[in-house]
Enzyme design. Sequence first.
Site, PDB file in Angstrom:
ATOM      1  N   GLU A   1       9.091  17.005  15.117  1.00  0.00           N
ATOM      2  CA  GLU A   1       9.688  16.453  13.897  1.00  0.00           C
ATOM      3  C   GLU A   1       9.301  17.363  12.739  1.00  0.00           C
ATOM      4  O   GLU A   1       8.172  17.359  12.282  1.00  0.00           O
ATOM      5  CB  GLU A   1       9.179  15.027  13.622  1.00  0.00           C
ATOM      6  CG  GLU A   1       9.909  14.394  12.447  1.00  0.00           C
ATOM      7  CD  GLU A   1       9.345  13.038  12.009  1.00  0.00           C
ATOM      8  OE1 GLU A   1       8.141  12.795  12.152  1.00  0.00           O
ATOM      9  OE2 GLU A   1      10.140  12.233  11.495  1.00  0.00           O
TER      10      GLU A   1
ATOM     11  N   LYS B   1       0.879  -1.174   0.000  1.00  0.00           N
ATOM     12  CA  LYS B   1       0.000   0.000   0.000  1.00  0.00           C
ATOM     13  C   LYS B   1       0.917   1.224   0.000  1.00  0.00           C
ATOM     14  O   LYS B   1       1.478   1.601   1.031  1.00  0.00           O
ATOM     15  CB  LYS B   1      -0.876  -0.066   1.241  1.00  0.00           C
ATOM     16  CG  LYS B   1      -2.020   0.905   1.391  1.00  0.00           C
ATOM     17  CD  LYS B   1      -1.857   2.292   0.930  1.00  0.00           C
ATOM     18  CE  LYS B   1      -2.265   3.346   1.920  1.00  0.00           C
ATOM     19  NZ  LYS B   1      -1.919   4.695   1.409  1.00  0.00           N
TER      20      LYS B   1
HETATM   21  P1  NAD Z   1       1.967   8.685   7.379  1.00  0.00           P
HETATM   22  O1  NAD Z   1       1.938   7.966   8.675  1.00  0.00           O
HETATM   23  O2  NAD Z   1       1.115   9.869   7.211  1.00  0.00           O
HETATM   24  O3  NAD Z   1       1.575   7.713   6.175  1.00  0.00           O
HETATM   25  C1  NAD Z   1       2.286   6.497   5.950  1.00  0.00           C
HETATM   26  C2  NAD Z   1       1.362   5.499   5.257  1.00  0.00           C
HETATM   27  O4  NAD Z   1       0.323   5.090   6.160  1.00  0.00           O
HETATM   28  C3  NAD Z   1       0.670   6.045   4.018  1.00  0.00           C
HETATM   29  O5  NAD Z   1       0.708   5.049   3.021  1.00  0.00           O
HETATM   30  C4  NAD Z   1      -0.747   6.288   4.516  1.00  0.00           C
HETATM   31  O6  NAD Z   1      -1.721   6.230   3.511  1.00  0.00           O
HETATM   32  C5  NAD Z   1      -0.924   5.144   5.483  1.00  0.00           C
HETATM   33  N1  NAD Z   1      -1.991   5.333   6.482  1.00  0.00           N
HETATM   34  C6  NAD Z   1      -2.514   6.495   6.926  1.00  0.00           C
HETATM   35  N2  NAD Z   1      -3.438   6.243   7.881  1.00  0.00           N
HETATM   36  C7  NAD Z   1      -3.492   4.900   8.037  1.00  0.00           C
HETATM   37  C8  NAD Z   1      -4.213   4.040   8.895  1.00  0.00           C
HETATM   38  N3  NAD Z   1      -5.088   4.517   9.789  1.00  0.00           N
HETATM   39  N4  NAD Z   1      -3.987   2.707   8.812  1.00  0.00           N
HETATM   40  C9  NAD Z   1      -3.079   2.214   7.953  1.00  0.00           C
HETATM   41  N5  NAD Z   1      -2.360   2.986   7.102  1.00  0.00           N
HETATM   42  C10 NAD Z   1      -2.565   4.319   7.158  1.00  0.00           C
HETATM   43  O7  NAD Z   1       3.524   9.027   7.140  1.00  0.00           O
HETATM   44  P2  NAD Z   1       4.163   9.894   5.961  1.00  0.00           P
HETATM   45  O8  NAD Z   1       3.833  11.338   6.188  1.00  0.00           O
HETATM   46  O9  NAD Z   1       3.867   9.265   4.662  1.00  0.00           O
HETATM   47  O10 NAD Z   1       5.737   9.666   6.228  1.00  0.00           O
HETATM   48  C11 NAD Z   1       6.502  10.506   7.041  1.00  0.00           C
HETATM   49  C12 NAD Z   1       6.718   9.867   8.398  1.00  0.00           C
HETATM   50  O11 NAD Z   1       7.327   8.592   8.211  1.00  0.00           O
HETATM   51  C13 NAD Z   1       7.659  10.642   9.278  1.00  0.00           C
HETATM   52  O12 NAD Z   1       7.157  10.660  10.594  1.00  0.00           O
HETATM   53  C14 NAD Z   1       8.950   9.824   9.223  1.00  0.00           C
HETATM   54  O13 NAD Z   1       9.798   9.966  10.333  1.00  0.00           O
HETATM   55  C15 NAD Z   1       8.428   8.448   9.102  1.00  0.00           C
HETATM   56  N6  NAD Z   1       9.415   7.538   8.528  1.00  0.00           N
HETATM   57  C16 NAD Z   1      10.011   6.619   9.353  1.00  0.00           C
HETATM   58  C17 NAD Z   1      10.997   5.775   8.852  1.00  0.00           C
HETATM   59  C18 NAD Z   1      11.690   4.762   9.733  1.00  0.00           C
HETATM   60  O14 NAD Z   1      12.407   3.921   9.215  1.00  0.00           O
HETATM   61  N7  NAD Z   1      11.478   4.797  11.038  1.00  0.00           N
HETATM   62  C19 NAD Z   1      11.364   5.866   7.512  1.00  0.00           C
HETATM   63  C20 NAD Z   1      10.736   6.808   6.697  1.00  0.00           C
HETATM   64  C21 NAD Z   1       9.747   7.634   7.224  1.00  0.00           C
END
Ligand code: NAD
Length: 477
Positions: free
Chosen positions: A383, A178
């Site tokens: 962040e 996804k």
């Molecule tokens: P996000 O949490 O907004 O979205 C990530 C994914 O989750 C998307 O595909 C989104 O559609 C999906 N999603 C949203 N709501 C959901 C739900 N209720 N259930 C299941 N899936 C759902 O994150 P983002 O803005 O895309 O990414 C940025 C964040 O990711 C930052 O906080 C960053 O630090 C983190 N990140 C962490 C790592 C790591 O390895 N720890 C790596 C890259 C990014």
Amino acid sequence: MSEPVDTTSGTPTYDSLLAAVTDPDGREVLDPATGEVVGRVAERSAEDVDAAVARVRAAQPAWAARADAERIDLLNRAADAIEAAAEPLAELLSREQGKPLNGPNARFEVGACAAWLRATAATPLPVETVVDDGEVHAELHYRPIGVVGAIGPWNWPMMITIWQVAPSLRMGNTVVVKPSEYTPLSVLALVHVLNTVLPADVLTAVAGGRDVGARLSAHPDVDKVMFTGSTATGQAIIKSSADTVKRLTLELGGNDAGIVLPDVDPEAIAEGLFWGAFINTGQTCAALKRLYVHTDVYDDVVAALTEVAKAMPMGRGLDENNVLGPLQNRAQYDIVARLVDAARDSGARILLGGDPDPDAPGHFYPTTLVADIDDDNPLVAEEQFGPALPIIRYETIDEAIAMANRLDVGLGASVWSSDRDAARAVAAHLQAGTVWINAHGGVHPMIPFGGHKKSGYGLEFGAEGLKAVAVPQVING
Ligand code: NAD
């Protein structure tokens, strides 16, 4: 949804790759550098998730029944396919995500996808004999889990998808991906290329919004969720996966600290500090987000870092000269702008940047360095996930360690020193999944990676990463 394609059609071009994943009736996906339409994505529904899960579930026993050597061979062939499509994949990634082709950006990310597939294929996971004392013989085996749901973010969309998919496939699972709604085309294109070599229905992708991710994480026929994204979404996934007791790997948000000890050579570390903070224009989970510098070297480190930062060109990703790009979306731009404005209003000193052109196209926010800022300023404590770095002065190492550890996240951290032993001694006190010495953020396919505190749990990469997408089974007797 992507389907296996005819491999006789030859090496993909940019146009053929885009045509394979774009839907003329779908939602527009915009280039964050220009606002132009990159392509159109078909948004799927929760019902489409059910259909995708049913297909990969049906394919899973035959995939798991293949010899490990066969799956290894297919992962290596998948890496070959990515290498053959590397340039069009990088171009699509650059247009959709915004990151430049050059520098540690789009071409680098596509190259890492192939490298991770090969390394995952090459990682041994032998049966462990845990007791063999003449009376008891117990072995630990790792069996497939079943179906893995792979939910990813928009910052490193292809690479993170491979991090989730490669070990899952290697261990005999089938996968539903996804992608983020901000970068669906890149991930659909990647899955399309992988599916030119994989058997049908072993891997599929369902583009869509939160409802699609939520269905995947609650689905009774999904056995494990590999999630990379924000801490808030990770918490939602923990809740929605509770009824089915799904296995979870959660790679969540970070706000990494770096500590510069007084014995450094400021000019020697300046470029490493820059890339630690500004890789992918700061849109990296384990990037340096708070820099703590000893007062004795503060002015020299700030000056050296400013010189390096000034020389790094930012602009449209397809321009070969650029190494920094736009922010991927307006919401992220607004977060960075709000936090830098608040820092300025609080009296912090803007050394560089902080002055975006409101009339320019795209979501460009300039490289921004902020000095003389308090540790409780929101630019430090939240962040911000963009190209801004607050630089905080400290007097004693205990004070620096306390500031580094005071947040509720702990993905990465770094210590900078001419004395490796001194740096390692500080590292031992830091609450972070990885502590780098004289570097920040580098990952390696054989070195486990994961977070502390609200940065998540579970490990990726290497043998630990394979175990994370498998079910341990003891054979006793
Ligand atoms: P996000 O949490 O907004 O979205 C990530 C994914 O989750 C998307 O595909 C989104 O559609 C999906 N999603 C949203 N709501 C959901 C739900 N209720 N259930 C299941 N899936 C759902 O994150 P983002 O803005 O895309 O990414 C940025 C964040 O990711 C930052 O906080 C960053 O630090 C983190 N990140 C962490 C790592 C790591 O390895 N720890 C790596 C890259 C990014």
